[in-house]
Design an enzyme around this catalytic site. Sequence first.
Site, PDB file in Angstrom:
ATOM      1  N   TYR A 160       0.933  -1.435  -0.161  1.00 15.12           N
ATOM      2  CA  TYR A 160       0.261   0.231   0.183  1.00 15.12           C
ATOM      3  C   TYR A 160       0.834   1.486   0.184  1.00 15.12           C
ATOM      4  O   TYR A 160       1.476   1.127   0.724  1.00 15.12           O
ATOM      5  CB  TYR A 160      -0.717   0.224   1.587  1.00 15.12           C
ATOM      6  CG  TYR A 160      -1.927   0.953   1.254  1.00 15.12           C
ATOM      7  CD1 TYR A 160      -2.036   1.941   0.263  1.00 15.12           C
ATOM      8  CD2 TYR A 160      -2.507   1.520   2.543  1.00 15.12           C
ATOM      9  CE1 TYR A 160      -3.061   2.820   0.732  1.00 15.12           C
ATOM     10  CE2 TYR A 160      -3.489   2.814   3.179  1.00 15.12           C
ATOM     11  CZ  TYR A 160      -3.680   3.008   1.837  1.00 15.12           C
ATOM     12  OH  TYR A 160      -4.045   4.386   1.716  1.00 15.12           O
ATOM     13  N   LYS A 208      -1.492  -1.693  -3.651  1.00 13.11           N
ATOM     14  CA  LYS A 208      -2.616  -0.326  -3.319  1.00 13.11           C
ATOM     15  C   LYS A 208      -2.062   0.718  -3.531  1.00 13.11           C
ATOM     16  O   LYS A 208      -1.290   1.101  -2.876  1.00 13.11           O
ATOM     17  CB  LYS A 208      -3.680  -0.793  -1.854  1.00 13.11           C
ATOM     18  CG  LYS A 208      -4.479   0.142  -2.632  1.00 13.11           C
ATOM     19  CD  LYS A 208      -4.819   0.439  -0.781  1.00 13.11           C
ATOM     20  CE  LYS A 208      -5.932   1.842  -0.668  1.00 13.11           C
ATOM     21  NZ  LYS A 208      -6.556   1.751   0.908  1.00 13.11           N
TER      22      LYS A 208
END
Length: 293
Positions: free
Chosen positions: A136, A164
């Site tokens: 992320y 992400k």
Amino acid sequence: MTQELQGTGIALATPMNDDYSVDYHSLGGLLDHIVTGNGDYIVVQGTTGESPVFTWSEKLDILNFVIDHLGDKKPVVFGLGGNDTFDLIEKSKDLKSFDLAAILSVSPYYNKPSQDGLIRHYSMLADAFPHPIILYNVPSRTASNVEASTTIELAKHDNIIAMKEASGDLVQCKTIADNRPSGFMLLSGDDVLTHDIIQIGGDGVISVIGNLMPQAFTDMVNASLRHDVNAAAQMNEKLKEAYALLSEEGNPTSLKAGLETIGIGRRTVKPPLYDASDLLMEKWKAYFENQAK
């Protein structure tokens, strides 16, 4: 494994009572709302879930509740990231018995590691974590960008399955999409850019707006994934006012205002965040009234 994490993941909000305890009744209602709206999987204790302000014990209680409430209806991803590599490895031992599709691990914040430091950090996590990892990257919160070359290098690890991307940099996203190993997923971390990221090769999104408007947003994502560009663009255009409201007072403050407006929980957020203004509540009320016309 990765196929079930394509499409629309919902970064679950954590409804709270006025005393800042978890409002489990409203949390169950929110999960039912998301399931009815056809979100593909649930992400527990990410940024939207206010993960920095819950103890480890509280996080595990929330995770247990979500898994029990969902049954086998949706896959679950759990947020476990931070700036202490060894602490994360130790905590991950408590997750071995949980049926998780993956662990979402935000890049280290405050420390500002080099790219070599990020590679070592995530490689150590991937070697130790009992479930696959979704990287992320959110530089606006961490003050450190995971560069495309770093993501591509980490994607070679068998236990790292996705990124992400919330850098807001479409060039960086395109570089990842064009150079990643087969099977490695690129997920949008920004609702407003999801349509664009899918068009350049992305596989889906971990979404905030999906808490509030799961069906409308999931429909847009699915249209994008099947390359129905015109339909997806039209759907995305209809969501732009909601995107703007969700950014007005930050996340999850703005989201919880919207959720209270539709009768799911309160606008309460835990300090150091601050509850949404009455003005934003009025804007959400007007927005939904207009949608109903």
